[in-house]
Every structure is written in structure tokens, then in C-alpha cells.
Scaffold this motif. Sequence first.
Motif, PDB file in Angstrom:
ATOM      1  N   CYS A 168       8.179  -3.054  15.314  1.00 33.40           N
ATOM      2  CA  CYS A 168       7.457  -3.260  13.520  1.00 33.40           C
ATOM      3  C   CYS A 168       6.089  -4.182  13.798  1.00 33.40           C
ATOM      4  CB  CYS A 168       8.600  -3.515  12.242  1.00 33.40           C
ATOM      5  SG  CYS A 168       9.247  -5.059  11.968  1.00 33.40           S
ATOM      6  N   ASP A 169       5.434  -3.454  13.536  1.00 31.87           N
ATOM      7  CA  ASP A 169       4.579  -4.566  13.864  1.00 31.87           C
ATOM      8  C   ASP A 169       3.665  -5.392  12.895  1.00 31.87           C
ATOM      9  OD1 ASP A 169       3.674  -3.664  16.389  1.00 31.87           O
ATOM     10  OD2 ASP A 169       2.298  -2.412  16.072  1.00 31.87           O
ATOM     11  N   SER A 170       4.197  -4.967  11.930  1.00 35.07           N
ATOM     12  CA  SER A 170       3.765  -5.114  10.451  1.00 35.07           C
ATOM     13  C   SER A 170       4.733  -5.214   9.156  1.00 35.07           C
ATOM     14  CB  SER A 170       2.355  -4.298   9.550  1.00 35.07           C
ATOM     15  OG  SER A 170       3.037  -2.896   9.241  1.00 35.07           O
ATOM     16  N   VAL A 171       4.639  -5.754   7.673  1.00 33.92           N
ATOM     17  CA  VAL A 171       5.752  -5.620   6.760  1.00 33.92           C
ATOM     18  C   VAL A 171       5.695  -4.034   6.209  1.00 33.92           C
ATOM     19  CG1 VAL A 171       6.943  -6.937   4.350  1.00 33.92           C
ATOM     20  CG2 VAL A 171       5.173  -8.237   6.600  1.00 33.92           C
ATOM     21  N   ASP A 172       4.669  -3.417   5.956  1.00 34.17           N
ATOM     22  CA  ASP A 172       4.830  -1.966   5.195  1.00 34.17           C
ATOM     23  C   ASP A 172       5.623  -1.313   6.154  1.00 34.17           C
ATOM     24  OD1 ASP A 172       4.018   0.182   4.083  1.00 34.17           O
ATOM     25  OD2 ASP A 172       2.773   0.648   5.560  1.00 34.17           O
ATOM     26  N   GLU A 173       5.300  -1.288   7.776  1.00 35.06           N
ATOM     27  CA  GLU A 173       6.190  -0.523   8.395  1.00 35.06           C
ATOM     28  C   GLU A 173       7.903  -1.002   8.658  1.00 35.06           C
ATOM     29  OE1 GLU A 173       6.017   0.116  13.234  1.00 35.06           O
ATOM     30  OE2 GLU A 173       4.828  -0.634  12.655  1.00 35.06           O
ATOM     31  N   MET A 174       8.084  -2.407   8.694  1.00 35.23           N
ATOM     32  CA  MET A 174      10.372  -3.182   8.298  1.00 35.23           C
ATOM     33  C   MET A 174      10.133  -2.009   7.318  1.00 35.23           C
ATOM     34  SD  MET A 174      10.670  -7.052   7.725  1.00 35.23           S
ATOM     35  CE  MET A 174      10.316  -7.163   9.309  1.00 35.23           C
ATOM     36  N   TYR A 175       9.269  -1.871   5.599  1.00 36.15           N
ATOM     37  CA  TYR A 175       9.627  -1.415   5.047  1.00 36.15           C
ATOM     38  C   TYR A 175      10.182  -0.172   4.576  1.00 36.15           C
ATOM     39  CZ  TYR A 175      11.474  -5.915   2.580  1.00 36.15           C
ATOM     40  OH  TYR A 175      12.297  -7.045   2.515  1.00 36.15           O
ATOM     41  N   SER A 176       8.856   0.646   5.765  1.00 32.98           N
ATOM     42  CA  SER A 176       8.821   2.086   5.682  1.00 32.98           C
ATOM     43  C   SER A 176      10.710   2.732   6.386  1.00 32.98           C
ATOM     44  CB  SER A 176       8.250   2.428   6.838  1.00 32.98           C
ATOM     45  OG  SER A 176       8.055   2.239   7.805  1.00 32.98           O
ATOM     46  N   LYS A 177      10.640   1.788   6.779  1.00 33.75           N
ATOM     47  CA  LYS A 177      12.076   2.568   7.440  1.00 33.75           C
ATOM     48  C   LYS A 177      13.190   2.303   6.289  1.00 33.75           C
ATOM     49  CE  LYS A 177      10.993   0.371  12.333  1.00 33.75           C
ATOM     50  NZ  LYS A 177      11.236   0.266  13.599  1.00 33.75           N
TER      51      LYS A 177
END
Length: 247
Positions: A168-177
Motif C-alpha cells: 500500500c502506498d497510502s493510508v487510504d489504500e491500506m484501509y480500503s482493504k
Amino acid sequence: MKISAYVLTYNSERRLRDVLGALAQVADELVVVDSGSRDATLSICEAAGAKVFHRPFDDFASQRNFALSCCSHPWVLEMDSDEVMSEDLIRAIPRLAFDVDGYRIRRDWYALGRKVRCFYPSTCPDDPVRLYRKDKVRYEPAVRLIHEYPTGYASLGRIREPISHYTCDSVDEMYSKVNRYTTLLGAQARRESGRPPWWKVFVFPWLAWADWYLRKGGFRDGWVGAVHGRYVRDTVWQKYLKARVDP
């Protein structure tokens, strides 16, 4: 030795050119199984010369077994859509003896732009089985819906040249999972152990945080480790909450 390489995709445009470009240097066939991408994923696959198959997603093991059925050659190299083979690995694969059923490959993990020591649920680096004989290896959907692993091999070699996993490159991407994965994790936990008691819903997230942030050394990754610690806690919270209350 003829090799088919496959990748599972879903809105995977971010690093797909690099992933497929590296695979094309060692594989005789590129296979992509897509589950409904709406970004540039399919056009990238077409430009890379990949054979694209479409299958609605249900669980990872079933998706991988379908991908295997689409591969033509006796050896299969699997790669996730956020994993890029190193130049050393690209040079190492043609030199292999291919005298075992499969190979483990070292995988380095990157999160939020930083190489990390752990990323739930893996300690880093890890060494998943990623190159194997098609006639030996399968995935068992009845065993694990997520964090699946191949079975059937009798002998394994090990490749030290790494894969780089940009999880993941961003916190948003991390939590989208989190939502997608915890739905599968909750269903898996309920199938294995039944509905958990409420105390697990509230206690286990903090135990998981302590395990990954303190015992496994997440704190050594600085602010990335602190963000990851909260991600672990929230993931485990949703997993047990869904196992408890979802139909």
C-alpha cells in the motif's frame, strides 16, 4: 522449461505495467484473471500481450485455481498485481534446475513508501511458494478463503533473489482493504470455530496489536509501524465483529 505466469487483477493499474513487464522477461505466457476492473487494468494487459480471462470474485483460492486452469505450460509463476520481480530474480529463474516440485521466493514488503519488518499477517521478509509444477499444486477453497496457500508439492527449492511487494502506498489504500478482507476473514473464523464470544471481539484486537507492534517489532518501523499497529487492531476488530454478528 516453459513457464506460464499469472496475475489476479481488480482495478490494478497502479503497478501493473511493472509487474507484467518483469514477468514477460521470464515467462512464455502471460495470463491475467480479472474480476471486474473499471480502471486502465485491461488496456495495460492488452498492451503487454497477456491473455485476459474474466471471473467474478468469490474467494482467493477458487480464483487461483481458475487461473491455473487457464495456464498452458507445465510450470506456473504466480505474482500479485502489487509485486514486482527484482532484476536479480529475473536473471535467476532461467538458471534454475527445475528438479523439484516448486520454489519458495523471498519477498520484501513495502508499506507507505518504506520497507517494513512486518505487515499483518506476514513477518517480513517471507518466502511464499510462487513457482511450481502445474500438475502438482492446487489451492483448497474449503481450507482458507483468504491468506490461502498452495498444497500438493513434495519437494521445494528456495530462491534468495527477491520479489518487492508494494502492499500500500497510502493510508487510504491500506484501509480500503480492510472491509473486503475482513468479510472473508470473519466468514472463515465462523466456519472454523463458530460465532466468537463477545469478549474476543473486544480483547483480541488489542492482543493482536501487542503481538505485531511490540513482539514482532513493528515499533522499529517508526511512524509506519504505528499506523500499521492500528491497522492490525482495526482488522482484527472487524474480523471478529463480522464473525459474531453477520448472517
